[in-house]
Enzyme design. Structure first.
Site, PDB file in Angstrom:
ATOM      1  N   GLU A 110       0.847  -1.195   0.000  1.00 42.78           N
ATOM      2  CA  GLU A 110       0.000   0.000   0.000  1.00 42.78           C
ATOM      3  C   GLU A 110       0.880   1.242   0.000  1.00 42.78           C
ATOM      4  OE1 GLU A 110      -2.465   1.687  -0.557  1.00 42.78           O
ATOM      5  OE2 GLU A 110      -4.002   1.522   0.998  1.00 42.78           O
ATOM      6  N   ASP A 111       0.323   2.353  -0.444  1.00 44.67           N
ATOM      7  CA  ASP A 111       1.111   3.584  -0.469  1.00 44.67           C
ATOM      8  C   ASP A 111       1.187   4.271   0.899  1.00 44.67           C
ATOM      9  OD1 ASP A 111      -1.592   4.251  -0.476  1.00 44.67           O
ATOM     10  OD2 ASP A 111      -1.449   5.709  -2.097  1.00 44.67           O
ATOM     11  N   ASP A 119      -3.061   6.096   6.857  1.00 42.98           N
ATOM     12  CA  ASP A 119      -3.402   7.359   7.509  1.00 42.98           C
ATOM     13  C   ASP A 119      -4.142   7.017   8.808  1.00 42.98           C
ATOM     14  OD1 ASP A 119      -4.049   9.942   8.108  1.00 42.98           O
ATOM     15  OD2 ASP A 119      -5.267  10.329   6.342  1.00 42.98           O
ATOM     16  N   PHE A 135      -0.366  16.410   3.601  1.00 42.31           N
ATOM     17  CA  PHE A 135      -0.893  15.702   2.445  1.00 42.31           C
ATOM     18  C   PHE A 135       0.219  15.514   1.429  1.00 42.31           C
ATOM     19  CE2 PHE A 135      -3.292  14.507  -1.223  1.00 42.31           C
ATOM     20  CZ  PHE A 135      -4.252  13.676  -0.642  1.00 42.31           C
ATOM     21  N   ARG A 163       0.110  11.966  -9.698  1.00 44.89           N
ATOM     22  CA  ARG A 163       0.609  10.591  -9.612  1.00 44.89           C
ATOM     23  C   ARG A 163       1.933  10.432 -10.369  1.00 44.89           C
ATOM     24  NH1 ARG A 163      -3.345   7.297  -7.271  1.00 44.89           N
ATOM     25  NH2 ARG A 163      -5.473   7.715  -7.901  1.00 44.89           N
TER      26      ARG A 163
HETATM   27  P1  IMP Z   1      -6.761   5.493   5.837  1.00 43.72           P
HETATM   28  O1  IMP Z   1      -7.896   4.557   5.617  1.00 43.72           O
HETATM   29  O2  IMP Z   1      -7.188   6.722   6.597  1.00 43.72           O
HETATM   30  O3  IMP Z   1      -5.558   4.836   6.466  1.00 43.72           O
HETATM   31  O4  IMP Z   1      -6.376   6.065   4.423  1.00 43.72           O
HETATM   32  C1  IMP Z   1      -5.502   5.425   3.593  1.00 43.72           C
HETATM   33  C2  IMP Z   1      -5.712   5.820   2.160  1.00 43.72           C
HETATM   34  O5  IMP Z   1      -5.980   7.225   2.007  1.00 43.72           O
HETATM   35  C3  IMP Z   1      -4.427   5.533   1.408  1.00 43.72           C
HETATM   36  O6  IMP Z   1      -4.561   4.316   0.710  1.00 43.72           O
HETATM   37  C4  IMP Z   1      -4.281   6.693   0.466  1.00 43.72           C
HETATM   38  O7  IMP Z   1      -4.743   6.300  -0.800  1.00 43.72           O
HETATM   39  C5  IMP Z   1      -5.158   7.781   0.998  1.00 43.72           C
HETATM   40  N1  IMP Z   1      -4.319   8.855   1.587  1.00 43.72           N
HETATM   41  C6  IMP Z   1      -4.189   9.156   2.894  1.00 43.72           C
HETATM   42  N2  IMP Z   1      -3.345  10.181   3.071  1.00 43.72           N
HETATM   43  C7  IMP Z   1      -2.929  10.539   1.832  1.00 43.72           C
HETATM   44  C8  IMP Z   1      -2.010  11.545   1.352  1.00 43.72           C
HETATM   45  O8  IMP Z   1      -1.389  12.329   2.091  1.00 43.72           O
HETATM   46  N3  IMP Z   1      -1.818  11.597   0.011  1.00 43.72           N
HETATM   47  C9  IMP Z   1      -2.465  10.762  -0.850  1.00 43.72           C
HETATM   48  N4  IMP Z   1      -3.312   9.804  -0.444  1.00 43.72           N
HETATM   49  C10 IMP Z   1      -3.545   9.692   0.890  1.00 43.72           C
HETATM   50 MG    MG Z   2      -4.187   3.876  -1.281  1.00 44.41          MG
END
Ligand code: IMP
Ligand code: MG
Length: 186
Positions: free
Chosen positions: A115-116, A119, A168, A181
């Site tokens: 995963e990238d 958060d 972000f 991207r």
């Molecule tokens: P989570 O469910 O809150 O952990 O969110 C994770 C997903 O939100 C990741 O797979 C990202 O695709 C997206 N995301 C969260 N923060 C960022 C950011 O700073 N830049 C780009 N995508 C983000």
């Molecule tokens: Mg993602």
């Protein structure tokens, strides 16, 4: 001197991690993964779209010890999924998996989600519980970035590239409404 493409120059506050540094860290993670899973087949599961650049660099680097480590080698299968999130309410938010091969193929396998970004951790927790319905042997997670945020649900990935402040982030396949991207800074 780091160079940013002209068309993005006015949009970015700063460069957080140059590409070379990502590659150095990715190589260390690849070695660790190779040592942890060596000899047992591993399904590497890329979470699209944001994970694709990291997935590509990571799996390539898991391949190098495969060629040079004598008898030890890690057979890998590469698969790709996309997630669709529904956030009707915070608690009933569901993650639907779209694309990818038949998830029944995961039965009895070692699975590494790539995963990238983590958060809040919500996406990952839901994805893991969904994948576990298909009875894999184990599910591990590798993320390029973890955001240090008070909104975290406490989820901790098995392999982390970098822990970053609550900003972000874009580039290297991470997007803001599909922009950036393609950004890479080296
Ligand atoms: P989570 O469910 O809150 O952990 O969110 C994770 C997903 O939100 C990741 O797979 C990202 O695709 C997206 N995301 C969260 N923060 C960022 C950011 O700073 N830049 C780009 N995508 C983000
Ligand atoms: Mg993602």
């Amino acid at each position: 001197m780091l160079s940013i493409p002209v068309h993005y120059r006015d949009d970015l506050e700063s460069v957080m991690i140059p590409y070379g540094l990502i590659l150095d860290r990715t190589e260390a993670l690849a070695t660790q993964i190779f040592n942890d899973f060596g000899n047992e087949p591993l399904v590497c599961l890329c979470v699209l779209k944001g994970g694709y650049r990291f997935f590509s660099d990571l799996t390539k680097r898991i391949q190098s010890p495969n060629r040079t480590n004598g008898n030890k080698s890690l057979p890998m299968m590469l698969d790709f999924i996309r997630l669709k999130s529904y956030h009707n309410t915070e608690s009933s938010g569901q993650v639907e998996i779209i694309g990818g091969d038949d998830l029944n193929n995961l039965r009895g396998k070692n699975v590494l989600i790539v995963e990238d970004m983590i958060d809040t951790g919500r996406t990952m927790v839901k994805l893991i519980s969904r994948l576990k319905e298909f009875a894999p042997k184990q599910v591990k997670t590798c993320t390029l970035l973890v955001k240090r945020t008070s909104l975290s649900n406490g989820f901790e990935p098995d392999y982390t590239g970098f822990s970053i402040p609550e900003k972000f982030i874009v580039g290297y396949a991470l997007d803001l409404n599909e922009h950036f991207r393609d950004l890479e800074v080296s």
